[in-house]
Design an enzyme around this catalytic site. Sequence first.
Site, mmCIF file in Angstrom:
data_model
loop_
_atom_site.group_PDB
_atom_site.id
_atom_site.type_symbol
_atom_site.label_atom_id
_atom_site.label_comp_id
_atom_site.label_asym_id
_atom_site.label_seq_id
_atom_site.Cartn_x
_atom_site.Cartn_y
_atom_site.Cartn_z
ATOM 1 N N CYS A 153 0.874 -1.184 0.000
ATOM 2 C CA CYS A 153 0.000 0.000 0.000
ATOM 3 C C CYS A 153 0.899 1.219 0.000
ATOM 4 O O CYS A 153 1.644 1.420 0.977
ATOM 5 C CB CYS A 153 -0.914 -0.017 1.232
ATOM 6 N N HIS A 207 -2.086 -4.697 -10.377
ATOM 7 C CA HIS A 207 -2.776 -3.546 -10.974
ATOM 8 C C HIS A 207 -3.040 -3.783 -12.452
ATOM 9 O O HIS A 207 -2.175 -4.313 -13.158
ATOM 10 C CB HIS A 207 -1.931 -2.278 -10.822
ATOM 11 N N GLU A 209 -10.232 0.110 -6.216
ATOM 12 C CA GLU A 209 -9.302 -0.757 -5.488
ATOM 13 C C GLU A 209 -9.918 -2.120 -5.133
ATOM 14 O O GLU A 209 -11.077 -2.200 -4.703
ATOM 15 C CB GLU A 209 -8.833 -0.093 -4.190
ATOM 16 N N CYS A 233 -4.704 6.169 -4.806
ATOM 17 C CA CYS A 233 -4.072 4.859 -4.618
ATOM 18 C C CYS A 233 -2.599 5.006 -4.985
ATOM 19 O O CYS A 233 -2.288 5.268 -6.158
ATOM 20 C CB CYS A 233 -4.750 3.814 -5.503
ATOM 21 N N GLY A 248 -1.293 2.294 -7.174
ATOM 22 C CA GLY A 248 -1.987 2.481 -8.453
ATOM 23 C C GLY A 248 -1.349 3.586 -9.276
ATOM 24 O O GLY A 248 -1.218 3.481 -10.504
#
Length: 277
Positions: free
Chosen positions: A75, A161, A210, A219, A222
């Site tokens: 994250c 992703h 997400e 994100c 991301g």
Amino acid sequence: MRLPFTKMQGLGNDFVVLDGVRQTLALDRAQLRRLGDRHFGIGCDQILLVEPPTRPDADFRYRIFNADGSEVEQCGNGARCFARFVREQGLSDQAEIRVETARGLIVPRIEADGQVTVDMGLPDFTPAALPFIADTDLPLHPIEAAGERFEIGVVSMGNPHAVLLVDSLTSAPVERLGPALQAHPRFPRQVNVGFMQIHHRGRIGLRVYERGAGETLACGTGACAAVVSGIRRGLLDWQVTVETRGGELSVRWAGPGQPVAMTGPAVTVFHGVIELD
Ligand SMILES: N[C@H](CCC[C@H](N)C(=O)O)C(=O)O
């Protein structure tokens, strides 16, 4: 049980951060979902658990749980908040910390201006890394979802992703296509779905649906995935400003074999104690 927590956010991607260094925490999925619940609990996109390291070259271990209770590999916005948390809690006075994650080490550094830069490690485009069911590694993969055909870039930043290019973020089919791609059978462990609009070679807009949380205001992984996918396709320069709904992020990638660097804010919102049964 009375559980102290810190509420934090990075570009509006919000977190419940727990100290697993000064106390040993073992939360089950129902308790994690309660922490993430915006009506029956505290409410957040992810829960971040700070723990002692299990490897000698790390200062801390970093565990991440989506609001649905699923544990995930990485994250990015959370990594910046992690660094601010350990500093503010007196767990570390180092400007740069080595953080053990499920997919290797990341290195956040608190800058003089309060922003946080994170070495997010190397992107991995191989389908097996996500995992994504495909015959080979390609800059673009054709896929069918919600009755339409698309081309997606696939990137692992530790977590998976899929990146789509769109002409406009305001009209991007995030609500319809996000869930369909997130749970697509070619992603056995599901996927985070990024919708990228390129403004110019140094600036993009991004919305991310997400895995395990739905659309968030930002994100971090991301943003890294979208930038490296765009660079790989020859559409972006090595340094890109990413506009998210929660604010701007800087992402830099010098190319294959190089780590991705991400710089952005990390904010402590409040401290609290929750009664958790
Ligand atoms: N939903 C992601 C985890 C959180 C990533 C995001 N909040 C970030 O800042 O990178 C996943 O299931 O892989």
